[in-house]
Design a protein around this motif. Structure first.
Motif, mmCIF file in Angstrom:
data_model
loop_
_atom_site.group_PDB
_atom_site.id
_atom_site.type_symbol
_atom_site.label_atom_id
_atom_site.label_comp_id
_atom_site.label_asym_id
_atom_site.label_seq_id
_atom_site.Cartn_x
_atom_site.Cartn_y
_atom_site.Cartn_z
ATOM 1 N N LEU A 48 41.131 38.980 42.677
ATOM 2 C CA LEU A 48 40.047 39.562 41.882
ATOM 3 C C LEU A 48 40.322 40.995 41.463
ATOM 4 O O LEU A 48 39.393 41.778 41.268
ATOM 5 C CB LEU A 48 38.739 39.490 42.670
ATOM 6 N N SER A 49 41.578 41.349 41.296
ATOM 7 C CA SER A 49 41.922 42.718 40.918
ATOM 8 C C SER A 49 41.240 43.149 39.624
ATOM 9 O O SER A 49 40.870 44.302 39.458
ATOM 10 C CB SER A 49 43.431 42.854 40.747
ATOM 11 N N PHE A 50 41.078 42.214 38.698
ATOM 12 C CA PHE A 50 40.471 42.525 37.401
ATOM 13 C C PHE A 50 39.170 41.746 37.196
ATOM 14 O O PHE A 50 38.685 41.616 36.088
ATOM 15 C CB PHE A 50 41.440 42.191 36.271
ATOM 16 N N SER A 51 38.618 41.189 38.273
ATOM 17 C CA SER A 51 37.450 40.324 38.229
ATOM 18 C C SER A 51 37.858 38.981 37.632
ATOM 19 O O SER A 51 39.042 38.662 37.548
ATOM 20 C CB SER A 51 36.291 40.961 37.466
ATOM 21 N N SER A 52 36.889 38.201 37.219
ATOM 22 C CA SER A 52 37.195 36.863 36.715
ATOM 23 C C SER A 52 36.096 36.411 35.762
ATOM 24 O O SER A 52 34.967 36.886 35.823
ATOM 25 C CB SER A 52 37.288 35.900 37.899
#
Length: 111
Positions: A48-52
């Motif tokens: 989830l580094s950049f969300s989803s």
């Protein structure tokens, strides 16, 4: 959920979950991503580094292209080592980061 309830996603905890990433979840292992992010863990949205989803980070693609272009150039020109001043103190603030920074010693590889 009652109105006004604040929900948070424990991203750092998910990124270190052995059920998702395996027994070596706490190890730095870039090879786990060699087949793509969606195949790196036991769930396609585990990272989830950049969300989803539809509200994921708008700059995700640019950040990944930039990293792939810039990091190799830096690694070709410099060697890195931890400074003796480094104090290991991980801190969880949305993502895991060093509490007192990450002092590094850079040496040019160019002669």
């Amino acid at each position: 959920m009652p109105e006004g309830t604040v929900l948070t996603i424990p991203i750092a905890t998910i990124h270190h979950d052995k059920e998702i990433w395996g027994e070596d979840a706490n190890e730095f292992k870039p090879t786990r991503f060699e087949n793509g992010v969606t195949r790196s863990g036991k769930h396609p949205n585990a990272l989830l580094s950049f969300s989803s989803g539809p509200r994921s980070c708008i700059g995700q693609n640019f950040a990944m292209i930039e990293a792939k272009a810039v990091i190799p150039v830096i690694l070709q020109r410099f060697s890195f080592s931890l400074s003796p001043k480094y104090v290991h103190a991980p801190m969880d603030v949305i993502t895991l980061r060093p509490k007192f920074g990450l002092p590094m010693i850079l040496k040019s590889l160019e002669m």
